[in-house]
Design an enzyme around this catalytic site. Structure first.
Site, mmCIF file in Angstrom:
data_model
loop_
_atom_site.group_PDB
_atom_site.id
_atom_site.type_symbol
_atom_site.label_atom_id
_atom_site.label_comp_id
_atom_site.label_asym_id
_atom_site.label_seq_id
_atom_site.Cartn_x
_atom_site.Cartn_y
_atom_site.Cartn_z
ATOM 1 N N ASP A 68 -7.117 -24.014 -32.220
ATOM 2 C CA ASP A 68 -7.102 -25.585 -31.764
ATOM 3 C C ASP A 68 -6.261 -25.796 -30.346
ATOM 4 O O ASP A 68 -6.278 -26.807 -30.099
ATOM 5 C CB ASP A 68 -6.552 -26.269 -32.887
ATOM 6 C CG ASP A 68 -5.058 -25.511 -33.379
ATOM 7 O OD1 ASP A 68 -4.368 -25.038 -32.424
ATOM 8 O OD2 ASP A 68 -4.783 -26.038 -34.621
ATOM 9 N N CYS A 109 -20.990 -19.321 -21.781
ATOM 10 C CA CYS A 109 -22.537 -18.920 -21.965
ATOM 11 C C CYS A 109 -22.655 -17.606 -22.381
ATOM 12 O O CYS A 109 -22.181 -16.814 -21.990
ATOM 13 C CB CYS A 109 -23.076 -19.258 -20.397
ATOM 14 S SG CYS A 109 -24.740 -18.540 -20.443
ATOM 15 N N ALA A 159 -3.766 -21.913 -40.042
ATOM 16 C CA ALA A 159 -4.124 -23.338 -40.129
ATOM 17 C C ALA A 159 -3.179 -24.164 -40.743
ATOM 18 O O ALA A 159 -2.993 -25.549 -40.362
ATOM 19 C CB ALA A 159 -5.333 -23.247 -40.950
ATOM 20 N N ARG A 170 -9.511 -23.125 -45.799
ATOM 21 C CA ARG A 170 -9.746 -22.539 -47.167
ATOM 22 C C ARG A 170 -8.934 -23.086 -48.124
ATOM 23 O O ARG A 170 -8.899 -22.807 -49.232
ATOM 24 C CB ARG A 170 -9.254 -20.993 -47.242
ATOM 25 C CG ARG A 170 -10.484 -20.152 -46.555
ATOM 26 C CD ARG A 170 -9.948 -18.471 -46.389
ATOM 27 N NE ARG A 170 -11.098 -17.867 -45.645
ATOM 28 C CZ ARG A 170 -11.425 -17.788 -44.617
ATOM 29 N NH1 ARG A 170 -10.709 -18.506 -43.823
ATOM 30 N NH2 ARG A 170 -12.375 -17.162 -43.961
ATOM 31 N N HIS A 174 -8.328 -15.513 -32.696
ATOM 32 C CA HIS A 174 -9.939 -16.055 -32.973
ATOM 33 C C HIS A 174 -10.376 -16.982 -31.734
ATOM 34 O O HIS A 174 -11.588 -17.662 -31.845
ATOM 35 C CB HIS A 174 -9.906 -16.903 -34.259
ATOM 36 C CG HIS A 174 -9.438 -15.807 -35.623
ATOM 37 N ND1 HIS A 174 -8.865 -16.393 -36.394
ATOM 38 C CD2 HIS A 174 -9.645 -14.674 -35.604
ATOM 39 C CE1 HIS A 174 -8.518 -15.510 -37.403
ATOM 40 N NE2 HIS A 174 -9.203 -14.385 -36.836
HETATM 41 ZN ZN ZN Z 1 -25.210 -19.180 -18.126
#
Ligand code: ZN
Length: 249
Positions: free
Chosen positions: A103, A128, A23, A35, A120
């Protein structure tokens, strides 16, 4: 700065440098640290944002999309430190960049996809959970702005979620495997803007150091691996990283 010179000496002759970012490389782009003193988790309880709660509770999803809208992650611009990483890659001495950040600023700074592992995930992509369809997060956020506070998949009606690792979720296995493979090939590692305290991500720079290769740490404040560092730079990434890369290339 003397510590930059020491780091440059440590990295002299290294041709497969792994860059590991957290970060702290993005705070100068206006993205709050998680943090740190003013970090997101000092204002929001992370226990409220587990994957279980997100899937079960529409209110958690509403708050999550609202936070996404307000966080500025989607509109942030890369800073000098991100551009310095790209410069190091172009010099041919960098193996890859493994990032904890979601980001997308390394890509915006011109780092090619094949040089980047996002442990991450990436907040610019929404997925979805029902049918797996992927779309730009900005399209979902546009629906939120238009009044749909918990937008669902237009194809199957499933729950939409940004394609990042939530609390309680596994890291994407493909990204993790690739990061470990790169760590085993690296001949040095430069850790930028990370306290190196979030596992399993922090295991990646640790692997390189434990294989006997130099670890350079650039961070404001202590990290978990300071004792292992061959060189340590205490400075903002946007100032120190461009200087270090210039000393190397
Ligand atoms: Zn879907």
């Amino acid at each position: 700065m003397q510590s930059i010179e020491s780091a440059a000496v440590v990295l002299r002759g290294k041709e497969r440098i792994l860059v590991f970012t957290g970060a702290g490389i993005s705070t100068e782009s206006g993205i709050p640290d998680f943090r740190g003193r003013n970090g997101v988790w000092t204002r929001v309880d992370p226990a409220e944002f587990t994957i279980d709660k997100y899937l079960r509770n529409p209110d958690t999803r509403r708050r999550s999309w609202q936070m996404r809208l307000e966080s500025g992650t989607l509109t942030a611009k890369p800073n000098k430190a991100h551009r310095a990483v790209t410069r190091l890659w172009r010099s041919g001495r960098m193996l890859a960049c493994v990032t904890q950040n979601i980001d997308g600023l390394h890509q915006k700074a011109g780092l090619p996809t094949q040089a980047l592992v996002e442990l991450h995930g990436n907040a610019h992509v929404a997925r979805c959970v029902g049918c797996g369809d992927r779309q730009p997060t900005v399209d979902v956020v546009t629906r939120v702005q238009a009044g749909e506070d918990d937008p669902s998949c237009l194809l199957c009606g499933g729950i939409l979620k940004i394609d990042v690792v939530f609390f309680g979720e596994m890291l994407p296995p493909a990204a993790t495997d690739l990061a470990y493979a790169l760590a085993s090939q690296a001949d040095a590692v430069v850790a930028v803007g990370s306290t190196l305290s979030v596992f399993p991500a922090a295991q990646i720079p640790l692997e390189v150091a434990q294989a006997g290769h130099p670890l350079v740490i650039l961070n404001i404040g202590p990290t978990a691996f300071d004792d292992l560092a061959a060189a340590r730079i205490e400075a903002p990434a946007g100032k120190a990283l461009p200087a270090l890369v210039s000393a190397l290339t």
